[in-house]
Design a protein around this motif. Structure first.
Motif, PDB file in Angstrom:
ATOM      1  N   ALA A 411       0.817  -1.216   0.000  1.00 13.09           N
ATOM      2  CA  ALA A 411       0.000   0.000   0.000  1.00 13.09           C
ATOM      3  C   ALA A 411       0.853   1.269   0.000  1.00 13.09           C
ATOM      4  CB  ALA A 411      -0.956  -0.013   1.196  1.00 13.09           C
ATOM      5  N   ASN A 412       1.782   1.379   0.920  1.00 10.27           N
ATOM      6  CA  ASN A 412       2.508   2.636   1.118  1.00 10.27           C
ATOM      7  C   ASN A 412       3.965   2.520   0.697  1.00 10.27           C
ATOM      8  OD1 ASN A 412       0.328   4.207   2.337  1.00 10.27           O
ATOM      9  ND2 ASN A 412       0.494   2.761   4.017  1.00 10.27           N
ATOM     10  N   SER A 413       4.177   2.231  -0.558  1.00 11.74           N
ATOM     11  CA  SER A 413       5.556   2.054  -1.030  1.00 11.74           C
ATOM     12  C   SER A 413       5.794   2.670  -2.401  1.00 11.74           C
ATOM     13  CB  SER A 413       5.885   0.556  -1.077  1.00 11.74           C
ATOM     14  OG  SER A 413       4.976  -0.117  -1.918  1.00 11.74           O
ATOM     15  N   ASP A 414       4.867   3.515  -2.884  1.00  9.26           N
ATOM     16  CA  ASP A 414       5.011   4.143  -4.203  1.00  9.26           C
ATOM     17  C   ASP A 414       5.179   3.111  -5.314  1.00  9.26           C
ATOM     18  OD1 ASP A 414       4.798   6.882  -3.499  1.00  9.26           O
ATOM     19  OD2 ASP A 414       6.827   6.833  -2.706  1.00  9.26           O
ATOM     20  N   ASP A 415       4.593   1.948  -5.165  1.00  7.74           N
ATOM     21  CA  ASP A 415       4.729   0.907  -6.180  1.00  7.74           C
ATOM     22  C   ASP A 415       4.090   1.354  -7.492  1.00  7.74           C
ATOM     23  OD1 ASP A 415       6.112  -0.852  -4.624  1.00  7.74           O
ATOM     24  OD2 ASP A 415       4.365  -2.003  -3.989  1.00  7.74           O
ATOM     25  N   ILE A 416       4.778   1.032  -8.593  1.00  9.70           N
ATOM     26  CA  ILE A 416       4.284   1.349  -9.930  1.00  9.70           C
ATOM     27  C   ILE A 416       3.619   0.111 -10.515  1.00  9.70           C
ATOM     28  CG2 ILE A 416       4.908   2.055 -12.260  1.00  9.70           C
ATOM     29  CD1 ILE A 416       7.279   3.547 -11.089  1.00  9.70           C
ATOM     30  N   VAL A 417       2.387   0.276 -10.989  1.00 12.93           N
ATOM     31  CA  VAL A 417       1.642  -0.780 -11.669  1.00 12.93           C
ATOM     32  C   VAL A 417       1.529  -0.393 -13.132  1.00 12.93           C
ATOM     33  CG1 VAL A 417      -0.553  -2.011 -11.833  1.00 12.93           C
ATOM     34  CG2 VAL A 417       0.334  -1.344  -9.589  1.00 12.93           C
ATOM     35  N   MET A 418       1.893  -1.313 -14.023  1.00 11.68           N
ATOM     36  CA  MET A 418       1.901  -1.008 -15.458  1.00 11.68           C
ATOM     37  C   MET A 418       0.983  -1.962 -16.207  1.00 11.68           C
ATOM     38  SD  MET A 418       5.198  -0.812 -17.990  1.00 11.68           S
ATOM     39  CE  MET A 418       5.128   0.121 -19.520  1.00 11.68           C
ATOM     40  N   ASP A 419       0.268  -1.423 -17.199  1.00 14.73           N
ATOM     41  CA  ASP A 419      -0.551  -2.231 -18.093  1.00 14.73           C
ATOM     42  C   ASP A 419      -0.361  -1.670 -19.501  1.00 14.73           C
ATOM     43  OD1 ASP A 419      -2.411  -3.606 -19.545  1.00 14.73           O
ATOM     44  OD2 ASP A 419      -4.146  -3.050 -18.331  1.00 14.73           O
ATOM     45  N   PHE A 420       0.328  -2.421 -20.361  1.00 15.90           N
ATOM     46  CA  PHE A 420       0.581  -1.912 -21.707  1.00 15.90           C
ATOM     47  C   PHE A 420      -0.351  -2.515 -22.755  1.00 15.90           C
ATOM     48  CE2 PHE A 420       3.970  -5.014 -20.710  1.00 15.90           C
ATOM     49  CZ  PHE A 420       3.818  -5.946 -21.730  1.00 15.90           C
ATOM     50  N   PHE A 421      -1.394  -3.216 -22.324  1.00 20.90           N
ATOM     51  CA  PHE A 421      -2.564  -3.541 -23.142  1.00 20.90           C
ATOM     52  C   PHE A 421      -3.767  -2.992 -22.391  1.00 20.90           C
ATOM     53  CE2 PHE A 421       0.328  -6.818 -24.801  1.00 20.90           C
ATOM     54  CZ  PHE A 421       0.049  -6.808 -26.153  1.00 20.90           C
ATOM     55  N   ALA A 422      -3.817  -1.683 -22.217  1.00 22.81           N
ATOM     56  CA  ALA A 422      -4.711  -1.070 -21.235  1.00 22.81           C
ATOM     57  C   ALA A 422      -6.190  -1.210 -21.574  1.00 22.81           C
ATOM     58  CB  ALA A 422      -4.364   0.408 -21.068  1.00 22.81           C
ATOM     59  N   GLY A 423      -6.549  -1.315 -22.858  1.00 22.49           N
ATOM     60  CA  GLY A 423      -7.958  -1.424 -23.210  1.00 22.49           C
ATOM     61  C   GLY A 423      -8.737  -0.215 -22.736  1.00 22.49           C
ATOM     62  N   SER A 424      -9.809  -0.446 -21.999  1.00 25.05           N
ATOM     63  CA  SER A 424     -10.632   0.646 -21.474  1.00 25.05           C
ATOM     64  C   SER A 424     -10.121   1.160 -20.135  1.00 25.05           C
ATOM     65  CB  SER A 424     -12.086   0.186 -21.327  1.00 25.05           C
ATOM     66  OG  SER A 424     -12.186  -0.855 -20.358  1.00 25.05           O
ATOM     67  N   ALA A 425      -8.936   0.742 -19.728  1.00 25.88           N
ATOM     68  CA  ALA A 425      -8.237   1.223 -18.522  1.00 25.88           C
ATOM     69  C   ALA A 425      -8.848   0.761 -17.211  1.00 25.88           C
ATOM     70  CB  ALA A 425      -8.132   2.750 -18.535  1.00 25.88           C
ATOM     71  N   PRO A 426      -9.341  -0.483 -17.103  1.00 30.25           N
ATOM     72  CA  PRO A 426      -9.786  -0.947 -15.783  1.00 30.25           C
ATOM     73  C   PRO A 426      -8.647  -1.033 -14.776  1.00 30.25           C
ATOM     74  CG  PRO A 426      -9.699  -2.781 -17.323  1.00 30.25           C
ATOM     75  CD  PRO A 426      -9.496  -1.536 -18.126  1.00 30.25           C
ATOM     76  N   ALA A 427      -7.419  -1.257 -15.251  1.00 31.46           N
ATOM     77  CA  ALA A 427      -6.287  -1.336 -14.327  1.00 31.46           C
ATOM     78  C   ALA A 427      -6.029   0.007 -13.658  1.00 31.46           C
ATOM     79  CB  ALA A 427      -5.032  -1.817 -15.061  1.00 31.46           C
ATOM     80  N   GLY A 428      -6.151   1.102 -14.423  1.00 33.23           N
ATOM     81  CA  GLY A 428      -5.983   2.422 -13.835  1.00 33.23           C
ATOM     82  C   GLY A 428      -7.031   2.698 -12.786  1.00 33.23           C
ATOM     83  N   GLN A 429      -8.276   2.347 -13.087  1.00 37.77           N
ATOM     84  CA  GLN A 429      -9.353   2.526 -12.117  1.00 37.77           C
ATOM     85  C   GLN A 429      -9.120   1.659 -10.889  1.00 37.77           C
ATOM     86  OE1 GLN A 429     -13.350   2.173 -13.703  1.00 37.77           O
ATOM     87  NE2 GLN A 429     -14.174   1.582 -11.719  1.00 37.77           N
ATOM     88  N   ALA A 430      -8.633   0.431 -11.093  1.00 36.07           N
ATOM     89  CA  ALA A 430      -8.404  -0.482  -9.971  1.00 36.07           C
ATOM     90  C   ALA A 430      -7.319   0.033  -9.041  1.00 36.07           C
ATOM     91  CB  ALA A 430      -8.040  -1.867 -10.500  1.00 36.07           C
ATOM     92  N   VAL A 431      -6.255   0.632  -9.590  1.00 35.67           N
ATOM     93  CA  VAL A 431      -5.183   1.171  -8.753  1.00 35.67           C
ATOM     94  C   VAL A 431      -5.725   2.272  -7.850  1.00 35.67           C
ATOM     95  CG1 VAL A 431      -3.048   2.530  -8.796  1.00 35.67           C
ATOM     96  CG2 VAL A 431      -3.289   0.559 -10.297  1.00 35.67           C
ATOM     97  N   VAL A 432      -6.491   3.197  -8.417  1.00 34.16           N
ATOM     98  CA  VAL A 432      -7.044   4.298  -7.624  1.00 34.16           C
ATOM     99  C   VAL A 432      -8.039   3.770  -6.597  1.00 34.16           C
ATOM    100  CG1 VAL A 432      -8.374   6.435  -7.726  1.00 34.16           C
ATOM    101  CG2 VAL A 432      -6.687   5.941  -9.502  1.00 34.16           C
ATOM    102  N   ALA A 433      -8.895   2.838  -7.012  1.00 30.87           N
ATOM    103  CA  ALA A 433      -9.896   2.293  -6.093  1.00 30.87           C
ATOM    104  C   ALA A 433      -9.236   1.563  -4.924  1.00 30.87           C
ATOM    105  CB  ALA A 433     -10.836   1.349  -6.845  1.00 30.87           C
ATOM    106  N   LEU A 434      -8.165   0.821  -5.194  1.00 29.22           N
ATOM    107  CA  LEU A 434      -7.470   0.116  -4.117  1.00 29.22           C
ATOM    108  C   LEU A 434      -6.790   1.101  -3.180  1.00 29.22           C
ATOM    109  CD1 LEU A 434      -6.767  -2.625  -2.932  1.00 29.22           C
ATOM    110  CD2 LEU A 434      -4.789  -2.720  -4.456  1.00 29.22           C
ATOM    111  N   ASN A 435      -6.223   2.168  -3.732  1.00 29.84           N
ATOM    112  CA  ASN A 435      -5.639   3.212  -2.880  1.00 29.84           C
ATOM    113  C   ASN A 435      -6.699   3.841  -1.983  1.00 29.84           C
ATOM    114  OD1 ASN A 435      -3.045   2.880  -3.865  1.00 29.84           O
ATOM    115  ND2 ASN A 435      -3.191   4.546  -5.342  1.00 29.84           N
ATOM    116  N   MET A 436      -7.915   4.002  -2.493  1.00 31.33           N
ATOM    117  CA  MET A 436      -8.999   4.537  -1.684  1.00 31.33           C
ATOM    118  C   MET A 436      -9.327   3.612  -0.517  1.00 31.33           C
ATOM    119  SD  MET A 436     -11.572   5.817  -4.725  1.00 31.33           S
ATOM    120  CE  MET A 436     -12.928   6.070  -3.597  1.00 31.33           C
ATOM    121  N   GLU A 437      -9.245   2.308  -0.760  1.00 28.58           N
ATOM    122  CA  GLU A 437      -9.626   1.330   0.265  1.00 28.58           C
ATOM    123  C   GLU A 437      -8.583   1.198   1.369  1.00 28.58           C
ATOM    124  OE1 GLU A 437     -10.502  -2.370  -1.582  1.00 28.58           O
ATOM    125  OE2 GLU A 437     -12.119  -1.560  -2.824  1.00 28.58           O
ATOM    126  N   ASP A 438      -7.309   1.161   0.989  1.00 33.65           N
ATOM    127  CA  ASP A 438      -6.284   0.883   2.001  1.00 33.65           C
ATOM    128  C   ASP A 438      -5.341   2.055   2.257  1.00 33.65           C
ATOM    129  OD1 ASP A 438      -4.583   0.892  -0.205  1.00 33.65           O
ATOM    130  OD2 ASP A 438      -4.204  -1.256  -0.186  1.00 33.65           O
TER     131      ASP A 438
END
Length: 629
Positions: A411-438
């Protein structure tokens, strides 16, 4: 309506089809006389199938090979003369966000990011084309050497639309898919941290081939697991044979020996298994078996229960503890003999002593991580479609991606998550949503080619536009919720923005890379080596790429002596691309003592000023590294 063939039957192809029906293992792909790939028969294997003894053939070794593999390796290593151009108007919170969205070919994006994010990405998740016969894959050109590729990549207009349909009628159906995936995974490996990991969604069509190329690139010892995701909640009765209810997520670690998954939260159902029938002051507990099948010298003895009944471990079984330790457990009231004291003894394991999480399992139910219909509903929550054919069928639910990201990051380590087949960008939404949770501070890098949608839509034409629209609307919803403003544990505002970039030709004129193209009559046009349509901010981000500086660092501007100066991460890098730079300006700039400074090569008022710049920094800020472009 089908057209007449207007030619006689190709008997060779018909014979290959007949042999393929009898010996499917002998079917392969090979080049014909014109160099084109087509379906063929491996005659060495066919001879072996028809022989009762071992026949002579090429030396055998364990490997994965396909027509085009060497060219795919060349493509991974070939340089490109491209850059990333920032687009503020298409970004959100450009000056403060640490998230990146790149529009363009992901192979080119991976190459551009090699120096900046080498060994820095904690997790890569990708959802590539599954190669079902209806997918589009990247039309990478392998018919040239690295020098020719370098030259073409500089001169070719960056449309970003390099996709072709990969139907099963294609003679190089599997080879094209492998050639597309190999260089991209190879470059992705470079970006991963030593404790990083790669998660790839895939189905049965190419899961075996995918594991083989990952074994080759990562090393088979770094395979972690294959997760089975139950993607549907009801069987498909229209299925010809079986209803395909699952997809896979193949997981590799950069170094499996040092990679450790983050434990998942315990569920209420798991905690409910713990009871306290004897009112133990240590709280709820559940009983565990005290016997085992492994041989243990001190594990064969009799145990007397509270009622005097004697217990032995049973035939072929042993007590897990020595007799001395067993007696200590009895004294500590950690043995449960049943309500009446006559049951086989079992060990009490207390809920308070259980670790703070649960080890990830390889079977993920749709009840826990969502299903495909839920994924489509999520997409429709943030993007309005006029044409239903534009709703992506392969989109993944954010709960699925949050599960994967939680396992692979902290959670608190500035980890970078990458998706280079992003499509409609659910991975970007998931990163922000998980940050909201924890309360985490993870950030993302997304790459998506501007693949044109099947039908025109109001406001967006490509999948990259669709993804951008989804992230914008999701960001607006998050910011409208007053409870989400304190999104991180340190009280900082939740990062829901992104810096938007597009891959384009280099900011430098072609002659910068291809000096042989210069003629006498063109010299007057080469006074400035920068393209006329490029801004100072375009130049700044090319400098960041070339210098290996994080593209997400904060950037501020100051006016010094009438010149616009960019400060990246304080004084980590200072850049000025204005013309007419004189010594008065340099005297003021040197006082900031930047770690790095860059100027436009043609920006100095005179040659003497250019010479004096180095001397002034050497005298007043000797640690500063100076470059020009």
């Amino acid at each position: 309506m089908d057209k007449l063939k207007m030619h006689s039957q190709n008997l060779t192809e018909a014979n290959i089809d007949k042999l393929a029906a009898l010996f499917p293992n002998c079917v392969t792909e090979a080049r014909d006389a014109a160099g084109e790939l087509k379906k063929a028969i491996d005659f060495d294997l066919l001879r072996q199938e028809l022989s009762s003894s071992i026949v002579d053939g090429p030396q055998e070794r364990y490997q994965l090979n396909w027509p085009g593999k060497r060219e795919a390796l060349l493509m991974a290593n070939a340089p490109i003369a491209k850059t990333l151009r920032p687009f503020r108007d298409e970004s959100i919170d450009f000056d403060s966000t640490r998230n990146l969205f790149i529009e363009g070919d992901n192979l080119e994006a991976l190459k551009l990011l090699q120096e900046v994010y080498l060994n820095r990405v904690k997790m890569i998740y990708i959802d590539p084309p599954y190669n079902t016969g209806n997918d589009f894959i990247y039309d990478d050109d392998f018919s040239e050497n690295s020098e020719a590729y370098f030259e073409r990549s500089n001169q070719q207009d960056a449309t970003g639309r390099r996709l072709v349909a990969n139907t099963e009628a294609n003679g190089r159906f599997h080879s094209d898919w492998l050639s597309m995936m190999y260089p991209r995974i190879k470059l992705a490996w470079n970006l991963l941290k030593d404790d990083g990991s790669l998660f790839i969604s895939i189905d049965d069509n190419e899961v075996d081939s995918l594991k083989k190329i990952c074994d080759e690139i990562f090393g088979a010892q770094n395979f972690v697991a294959t997760v089975i995701w139950q993607k549907v909640y009801a069987p498909k009765n229209s299925a010809k044979h079986f209803s395909e209810d699952h997809d896979y997520i193949v997981i590799y670690a950069k170094n499996a020996a040092s990679w450790t998954p983050t434990l998942l939260d315990r569920t209420a159902e798991q905690d409910a298994l713990y009871k306290n029938p004897d009112q133990d002051t240590r709280g709820p507990w559940m009983s565990d078996n005290l016997t085992a099948r492994n041989a243990y010298a001190d594990g064969q003895y009799e145990v007397e229960g509270p009622t005097g009944k004697v217990f032995v471990p049973g035939r072929g079984l042993y007590w897990r503890h020595s007799k001395a330790n067993f007696e200590k457990l009895i004294a500590d009231n950690r043995i449960w003999w049943g309500a009446d004291g006559n049951n086989m003894p079992r060990l009490k394991r207390f809920l308070s002593e259980v670790s703070g999480g649960r080890v990830p399992q390889t079977l993920w139910s749709y009840k826990e991580v969502g299903h495909t219909q839920e994924a489509k509903r999520e997409l429709l929550d943030y993007v309005s479609f006029k044409n239903t054919e534009n709703v992506l069928n392969s989109v993944k639910p954010t709960k699925l991606l949050k599960r994967a990201i939680k396992i692979a990051t902290s959670a608190n380590s500035d980890d970078i998550v990458m998706d280079f087949f992003a499509g409609s960008a659910p991975a970007g939404q998931a990163v922000v949503a998980l940050n909201m949770e924890d309360g985490g501070n993870r950030r993302y890098i997304l790459v998506q080619i501007p693949e044109v949608l099947p039908a025109p839509e109001d406001g967006f034409e490509t999948i990259a536009d669709l993804a951008k629209s989804r992230l914008r609307n999701f960001s607006a919803k998050v910011e409208s919720d007053s409870n989400s403003q304190e999104g991180s544990s340190d009280g900082l505002k939740l990062d829901v923005g992104f810096r938007y970039f597009k891959i384009d030709t280099s900011n430098m004129n072609e002659v910068y890379y291809i000096p042989d193209a210069v003629r006498q009559d063109l010299l007057s046009d080469q006074v400035d080596n920068i393209r006329e349509d490029r801004t100072a901010e375009d130049l700044l981000f090319q400098v960041l790429l070339d210098w290996g500086v994080d593209l997400a660092l904060p950037i501020t501007q100051q006016i010094i002596a009438g010149k616009t100066v960019y400060f990246v991460d304080g004084n980590a890098l200072v850049a000025c691309f204005d013309i007419g730079i004189d010594e008065d300006f340099i005297k003021q700039l040197v006082g900031h003592k930047p770690l790095r400074v860059v100027f436009r090569d043609a920006g100095f008022a005179s040659d003497s000023v250019k010479i004096n710049v180095g001397q002034m920094f050497k005298l007043l800020s000797p640690a500063t590294e100076i470059k020009t472009l």
